[in-house]
Design a protein around this motif. Structure first.
Motif, PDB file in Angstrom:
ATOM      1  N   TYR A  23       0.838  -1.207   0.000  1.00  0.00           N
ATOM      2  CA  TYR A  23       0.000   0.000   0.000  1.00  0.00           C
ATOM      3  C   TYR A  23       0.871   1.253   0.000  1.00  0.00           C
ATOM      4  O   TYR A  23       0.580   2.216  -0.712  1.00  0.00           O
ATOM      5  CB  TYR A  23      -0.920  -0.016   1.218  1.00  0.00           C
ATOM      6  N   TYR A  29      -8.344  -3.188  -3.560  1.00  0.00           N
ATOM      7  CA  TYR A  29      -8.801  -2.234  -4.574  1.00  0.00           C
ATOM      8  C   TYR A  29     -10.052  -2.730  -5.297  1.00  0.00           C
ATOM      9  O   TYR A  29     -10.918  -1.950  -5.681  1.00  0.00           O
ATOM     10  CB  TYR A  29      -7.681  -1.947  -5.571  1.00  0.00           C
ATOM     11  N   GLU A  81     -12.091  -0.029  -3.322  1.00  0.00           N
ATOM     12  CA  GLU A  81     -11.505   1.183  -3.908  1.00  0.00           C
ATOM     13  C   GLU A  81     -12.527   2.318  -3.996  1.00  0.00           C
ATOM     14  O   GLU A  81     -12.195   3.489  -3.769  1.00  0.00           O
ATOM     15  CB  GLU A  81     -10.941   0.889  -5.300  1.00  0.00           C
ATOM     16  N   ASN A  82     -13.765   1.989  -4.314  1.00  0.00           N
ATOM     17  CA  ASN A  82     -14.794   3.014  -4.475  1.00  0.00           C
ATOM     18  C   ASN A  82     -15.577   3.268  -3.187  1.00  0.00           C
ATOM     19  O   ASN A  82     -16.572   4.012  -3.203  1.00  0.00           O
ATOM     20  CB  ASN A  82     -15.767   2.614  -5.596  1.00  0.00           C
ATOM     21  N   ASP A 119     -12.724   4.570   2.430  1.00  0.00           N
ATOM     22  CA  ASP A 119     -11.637   3.624   2.208  1.00  0.00           C
ATOM     23  C   ASP A 119     -10.381   3.983   3.002  1.00  0.00           C
ATOM     24  O   ASP A 119      -9.662   3.113   3.489  1.00  0.00           O
ATOM     25  CB  ASP A 119     -11.302   3.520   0.716  1.00  0.00           C
TER      26      ASP A 119
END
Length: 217
Positions: free
Chosen positions: A113, A137, A141-142, A146
């Motif tokens: 990361y 991800y 990811e969205n 996060d």
């Protein structure tokens, strides 16, 4: 008396055994060379491996670096750290071993990361870290929070490291106090040497149960 001697001998042997494993892993990783023969790659024209422990060291180091990346160094630190604790009669508990793989997993993820988001190319989480990051991800990811999720993962990673190393809150506080006293004593001593202070009040490095004393020059 003989029982005490036997206990000390057993403790010393166990400590040296754990220390040897840690040093072996560290030196194998540190002297790893890509041209060496390994389990997955063999060159019959290569006469001698550059790894300090020869073929065995190159095989083990390549496996660890491929799977865990630079996080593999935590394994050597784990054994060396516990060898010191064993020597001082603080034996390894079952939960130290139980949280070791959890710590490695989170370290691998964290390393990848940091490489991906902060460009820290010297870090490497290996195949495990890369796979975990891809899964992260893909699923998160969205996600709106996060970054908060990553913070929670890193926090649990820190807790896992402390548990695997069998470090309690009291030990952290005592270590912080010890470092603070060392720093203060160093500053006081420098002031005394430079004759900026006529008298120095040194702090005791180790705190007694009754009181914390001081010594004057």
């Amino acid at each position: 008396m003989f029982a005490k001697f036997k206990e000390n001998l057993k403790k010393t042997f166990l400590s040296l055994s754990v220390l040897s494993i840690g040093i072996f892993i560290f030196i194998s990783l540190f002297t790893f060379h890509h041209s060496d023969n390994t389990f997955f790659k063999y060159d019959s024209t290569l006469i001698e491996n550059k790894n300090a422990f020869g073929l065995l060291g190159s095989v083990i180091s390549e496996f660890l670096l491929e799977v865990f990346g630079k996080s593999s160094y935590f394994l050597s630190f784990f054994f060396i750290f516990h060898s010191v604790r064993v020597f001082f009669s603080r034996f390894m508990s079952w939960y130290c071993w139980g949280f070791l793989p959890i710590s490695l997993i989170i370290l691998c993820f964290g390393a990848e990361y940091l490489v991906k988001n902060f460009g820290l190319e010297n870090l490497d989480g290996g195949i495990l870290g890369l796979g975990l990051l891809n899964y992260y991800y893909y699923f998160f990811e969205n996600l709106e929070y996060d970054k908060s999720l990553v913070s929670v993962i890193f926090f649990f990673g820190l807790l896992s490291l402390l548990v695997s190393l069998n470090i309690g809150i009291s030990e952290i506080i005592n270590s912080f106090k010890f470092l603070t006293r060392v720093t203060l004593n160093s500053i006081f001593f420098i002031l005394y040497i430079l004759k900026l202070s006529k008298r120095v009040k040194f702090q005791k490095l180790f705190e007694s149960k009754k009181s914390v004393g001081s010594r004057k020059i």
